[in-house]
Design a protein around this motif. Structure first.
Motif, PDB file in Angstrom:
ATOM      1  N   THR A   6      37.331   7.778   5.755  1.00  0.00           N
ATOM      2  CA  THR A   6      37.189   6.955   4.557  1.00  0.00           C
ATOM      3  C   THR A   6      37.988   5.664   4.653  1.00  0.00           C
ATOM      4  O   THR A   6      37.467   4.569   4.429  1.00  0.00           O
ATOM      5  CB  THR A   6      37.638   7.741   3.308  1.00  0.00           C
ATOM      6  OG1 THR A   6      36.759   8.840   3.106  1.00  0.00           O
ATOM      7  CG2 THR A   6      37.632   6.859   2.062  1.00  0.00           C
ATOM      8  N   GLU A   7      39.266   5.786   5.007  1.00  0.00           N
ATOM      9  CA  GLU A   7      40.130   4.607   5.046  1.00  0.00           C
ATOM     10  C   GLU A   7      39.724   3.642   6.159  1.00  0.00           C
ATOM     11  O   GLU A   7      39.815   2.409   6.012  1.00  0.00           O
ATOM     12  CB  GLU A   7      41.611   5.002   5.182  1.00  0.00           C
ATOM     13  CG  GLU A   7      42.002   5.649   6.497  1.00  0.00           C
ATOM     14  CD  GLU A   7      41.719   7.143   6.584  1.00  0.00           C
ATOM     15  OE1 GLU A   7      42.208   7.779   7.542  1.00  0.00           O
ATOM     16  OE2 GLU A   7      41.017   7.679   5.705  1.00  0.00           O
ATOM     17  N   THR A   8      39.240   4.198   7.284  1.00  0.00           N
ATOM     18  CA  THR A   8      38.783   3.342   8.385  1.00  0.00           C
ATOM     19  C   THR A   8      37.517   2.598   7.989  1.00  0.00           C
ATOM     20  O   THR A   8      37.374   1.405   8.255  1.00  0.00           O
ATOM     21  CB  THR A   8      38.516   4.179   9.649  1.00  0.00           C
ATOM     22  OG1 THR A   8      39.631   5.033   9.912  1.00  0.00           O
ATOM     23  CG2 THR A   8      38.267   3.283  10.848  1.00  0.00           C
ATOM     24  N   ALA A   9      36.603   3.313   7.336  1.00  0.00           N
ATOM     25  CA  ALA A   9      35.350   2.697   6.888  1.00  0.00           C
ATOM     26  C   ALA A   9      35.632   1.545   5.924  1.00  0.00           C
ATOM     27  O   ALA A   9      35.000   0.483   5.998  1.00  0.00           O
ATOM     28  CB  ALA A   9      34.474   3.749   6.213  1.00  0.00           C
ATOM     29  N   ALA A  10      36.585   1.723   5.037  1.00  0.00           N
ATOM     30  CA  ALA A  10      36.928   0.679   4.073  1.00  0.00           C
ATOM     31  C   ALA A  10      37.500  -0.549   4.768  1.00  0.00           C
ATOM     32  O   ALA A  10      37.177  -1.691   4.406  1.00  0.00           O
ATOM     33  CB  ALA A  10      37.922   1.224   3.049  1.00  0.00           C
ATOM     34  N   ILE A  11      38.327  -0.330   5.772  1.00  0.00           N
ATOM     35  CA  ILE A  11      38.911  -1.451   6.516  1.00  0.00           C
ATOM     36  C   ILE A  11      37.841  -2.172   7.329  1.00  0.00           C
ATOM     37  O   ILE A  11      37.817  -3.407   7.401  1.00  0.00           O
ATOM     38  CB  ILE A  11      40.059  -0.955   7.422  1.00  0.00           C
ATOM     39  CG1 ILE A  11      41.235  -0.504   6.552  1.00  0.00           C
ATOM     40  CG2 ILE A  11      40.519  -2.056   8.382  1.00  0.00           C
ATOM     41  CD1 ILE A  11      42.331   0.212   7.305  1.00  0.00           C
ATOM     42  N   VAL A  12      36.926  -1.414   7.927  1.00  0.00           N
ATOM     43  CA  VAL A  12      35.816  -2.021   8.678  1.00  0.00           C
ATOM     44  C   VAL A  12      34.960  -2.882   7.751  1.00  0.00           C
ATOM     45  O   VAL A  12      34.561  -4.006   8.096  1.00  0.00           O
ATOM     46  CB  VAL A  12      34.955  -0.932   9.354  1.00  0.00           C
ATOM     47  CG1 VAL A  12      33.650  -1.528   9.880  1.00  0.00           C
ATOM     48  CG2 VAL A  12      35.723  -0.278  10.498  1.00  0.00           C
ATOM     49  N   ALA A  13      34.677  -2.375   6.553  1.00  0.00           N
ATOM     50  CA  ALA A  13      33.880  -3.127   5.578  1.00  0.00           C
ATOM     51  C   ALA A  13      34.591  -4.413   5.176  1.00  0.00           C
ATOM     52  O   ALA A  13      33.976  -5.483   5.079  1.00  0.00           O
ATOM     53  CB  ALA A  13      33.614  -2.261   4.348  1.00  0.00           C
ATOM     54  N   CYS A  14      35.897  -4.322   4.961  1.00  0.00           N
ATOM     55  CA  CYS A  14      36.691  -5.482   4.578  1.00  0.00           C
ATOM     56  C   CYS A  14      36.700  -6.519   5.703  1.00  0.00           C
ATOM     57  O   CYS A  14      36.512  -7.717   5.467  1.00  0.00           O
ATOM     58  CB  CYS A  14      38.113  -5.045   4.242  1.00  0.00           C
ATOM     59  SG  CYS A  14      39.200  -6.386   3.714  1.00  0.00           S
ATOM     60  N   HIS A  15      36.909  -6.056   6.913  1.00  0.00           N
ATOM     61  CA  HIS A  15      36.936  -6.974   8.062  1.00  0.00           C
ATOM     62  C   HIS A  15      35.569  -7.613   8.285  1.00  0.00           C
ATOM     63  O   HIS A  15      35.474  -8.782   8.663  1.00  0.00           O
ATOM     64  CB  HIS A  15      37.380  -6.238   9.324  1.00  0.00           C
ATOM     65  CG  HIS A  15      37.409  -7.125  10.533  1.00  0.00           C
ATOM     66  ND1 HIS A  15      36.344  -7.225  11.401  1.00  0.00           N
ATOM     67  CD2 HIS A  15      38.349  -7.990  10.985  1.00  0.00           C
ATOM     68  CE1 HIS A  15      36.624  -8.103  12.355  1.00  0.00           C
ATOM     69  NE2 HIS A  15      37.841  -8.566  12.125  1.00  0.00           N
ATOM     70  N   SER A  16      34.499  -6.857   8.061  1.00  0.00           N
ATOM     71  CA  SER A  16      33.146  -7.384   8.230  1.00  0.00           C
ATOM     72  C   SER A  16      32.907  -8.565   7.295  1.00  0.00           C
ATOM     73  O   SER A  16      32.352  -9.589   7.696  1.00  0.00           O
ATOM     74  CB  SER A  16      32.097  -6.298   7.964  1.00  0.00           C
ATOM     75  OG  SER A  16      32.217  -5.255   8.904  1.00  0.00           O
ATOM     76  N   ALA A  17      33.362  -8.425   6.044  1.00  0.00           N
ATOM     77  CA  ALA A  17      33.223  -9.516   5.082  1.00  0.00           C
ATOM     78  C   ALA A  17      34.030 -10.733   5.512  1.00  0.00           C
ATOM     79  O   ALA A  17      33.573 -11.876   5.423  1.00  0.00           O
ATOM     80  CB  ALA A  17      33.663  -9.056   3.701  1.00  0.00           C
ATOM     81  N   ALA A  18      35.244 -10.488   6.016  1.00  0.00           N
ATOM     82  CA  ALA A  18      36.093 -11.587   6.489  1.00  0.00           C
ATOM     83  C   ALA A  18      35.458 -12.256   7.714  1.00  0.00           C
ATOM     84  O   ALA A  18      35.477 -13.487   7.846  1.00  0.00           O
ATOM     85  CB  ALA A  18      37.492 -11.064   6.829  1.00  0.00           C
ATOM     86  N   PHE A  19      34.881 -11.454   8.599  1.00  0.00           N
ATOM     87  CA  PHE A  19      34.263 -11.963   9.831  1.00  0.00           C
ATOM     88  C   PHE A  19      33.063 -12.866   9.503  1.00  0.00           C
ATOM     89  O   PHE A  19      32.915 -13.942  10.067  1.00  0.00           O
ATOM     90  CB  PHE A  19      33.815 -10.779  10.690  1.00  0.00           C
ATOM     91  CG  PHE A  19      33.181 -11.175  11.997  1.00  0.00           C
ATOM     92  CD1 PHE A  19      33.967 -11.477  13.088  1.00  0.00           C
ATOM     93  CD2 PHE A  19      31.796 -11.225  12.121  1.00  0.00           C
ATOM     94  CE1 PHE A  19      33.374 -11.860  14.293  1.00  0.00           C
ATOM     95  CE2 PHE A  19      31.207 -11.593  13.317  1.00  0.00           C
ATOM     96  CZ  PHE A  19      31.991 -11.915  14.412  1.00  0.00           C
ATOM     97  N   ILE A  20      32.231 -12.421   8.577  1.00  0.00           N
ATOM     98  CA  ILE A  20      31.041 -13.199   8.199  1.00  0.00           C
ATOM     99  C   ILE A  20      31.448 -14.531   7.561  1.00  0.00           C
ATOM    100  O   ILE A  20      30.744 -15.541   7.704  1.00  0.00           O
ATOM    101  CB  ILE A  20      30.164 -12.379   7.218  1.00  0.00           C
ATOM    102  CG1 ILE A  20      29.548 -11.173   7.935  1.00  0.00           C
ATOM    103  CG2 ILE A  20      29.089 -13.248   6.586  1.00  0.00           C
ATOM    104  CD1 ILE A  20      28.663 -11.528   9.114  1.00  0.00           C
ATOM    105  N   ASN A  21      32.589 -14.536   6.894  1.00  0.00           N
ATOM    106  CA  ASN A  21      33.030 -15.755   6.219  1.00  0.00           C
ATOM    107  C   ASN A  21      33.949 -16.618   7.092  1.00  0.00           C
ATOM    108  O   ASN A  21      34.560 -17.562   6.590  1.00  0.00           O
ATOM    109  CB  ASN A  21      33.742 -15.388   4.910  1.00  0.00           C
ATOM    110  CG  ASN A  21      32.755 -15.032   3.822  1.00  0.00           C
ATOM    111  OD1 ASN A  21      32.255 -15.904   3.128  1.00  0.00           O
ATOM    112  ND2 ASN A  21      32.475 -13.742   3.664  1.00  0.00           N
TER     113      ASN A  21
END
Length: 233
Positions: free
Chosen positions: A218-233
C-alpha cells in the motif's frame, strides 16, 4: 539551511516567540546567539528570514527581516490511502510523499482494512518534519479518516483514478496522467479494494489504473503514484 515551522505567523507579522520546545532547540541544541539568522515557514508558502532578539530556552523571540512566497507546483495531488496494518509504514509514506510533493492526504477505511484508527496528531508531526527537512514551505493537508463509501460520494474536481490489482481492463497511470491538473488517486489496503468498492468508484467516474507489473505494498503504491504525478509535471 535549517527550516523552522510556525503556523501562527503571516506576512504581517513583525515579531514572534517560538514555543518552549523550539526555543530550547534553538538556544540549547543549536546554540544560536542573539543576532543570528533563522528561516521559518508557516506551511502556507511563505519563507521568512528572521533575526533572533532573545535567545532564551523558554522563550526565543525573533524579528522578521525578510519574506518571500514560494512558487507553487503547477498541479495539485490528492491521495486517498487506506491505513496500513503497521503504523510505521504509513508514516514512511507520509514522509516520502511530502518530500516528493503532495497537497492533500485522506486516510480511507475500506472493506478489507485491518486498521481503522489513525494517530492524526502523530501523522501531522511527520508531515511537518518532512516539510522542514525538504525545505518545502507548503504543508500538506491531512484530512480526517473517512470510510470509502463516504469519501467516494463527495464532489471532486479534476482527474480521478483508482489503482487496484484485479485483472480487469486498466490503464497505465503514467499514460493517463495529465500535467497541470488537479488529480485524485485512490490506493487500497493490503488486501486491495473489494469488487464492490471498485464498482462504486467506476460509477463515480474514477478511472481504473495499474501502477506496474508487480504487486506493490500500500505505502509503496502510494509513493509510486505520487512520483508518477511529479514525473509527468
Amino acid at each position: 539551511m535549517q527550516l523552522f515551522y510556525n503556523p501562527n505567523i503571516n506576512e504581517q507579522t513583525i515579531e514572534f516567540a517560538f514555543n518552549k520546545e523550539e526555543s530550547r532547540h534553538i538556544s540549547k541544541v543549536l546554540r544560536k546567539p542573539v543576532g543570528d539568522t533563522l528561516y521559518i515557514t508557516n506551511g502556507c508558502g511563505w519563507l521568512f528570514t528572521a533575526e533572533i532578539l532573545i535567545a532564551d530556552s523558554k522563550k526565543c523571540v525573533a524579528k522578521i527581516i525578510n519574506k518571500a512566497l514560494q512558487v507553487q507546483r503547477p498541479y495539485t495531488l490528492h491521495l486517498a490511502v487506506a491505513p496500513t496494518k503497521m503504523n510505521d509504514r504509513y508514516e514512511w509514506f507520509l514522509e516520502k510523499v511530502t518530500e516528493i510533493g503532495i497537497d492533500t492526504i485522506t486516510p480511507i477505511i475500506c472493506d478489507r482494512s485491518e486498521r481503522k484508527m489513525v494517530k492524526k496528531e502523530r501523522f501531522e508531526k511527520i508531515l511537518q518534519s518532512a516539510m522542514k527537512q525538504s525545505l518545502n514551505c507548503y504543508l500538506p493537508k491531512l484530512n480526517e479518516v473517512i470510510t470509502f463509501k463516504d469519501f467516494i460520494a463527495q464532489n471532486f474536481e479534476g482527474d480521478l483514478f483508482i489503482a487496484h490489482c484485479v485483472e480487469t481492463e486498466r490503464k497505465n497511470l503514467k499514460q493517463v496522467l495529465s500535467p497541470n491538473t488537479h488529480t485524485t488517486i485512490l490506493i487500497g489496503p493490503e488486501g486491495d479494494f473489494s469488487f464492490k468498492e471498485i464498482e462504486m468508484a467506476l460509477k463515480n467516474d474514477f478511472i481504473p489504473v495499474t501502477l506496474g507489473t508487480t504487486r506493490l505494498r500500500t505505502e509503496t503504491a502510494a509513493i509510486v503514484a505520487c512520483h508518477s504525478a511529479a514525473f509527468i509535471n
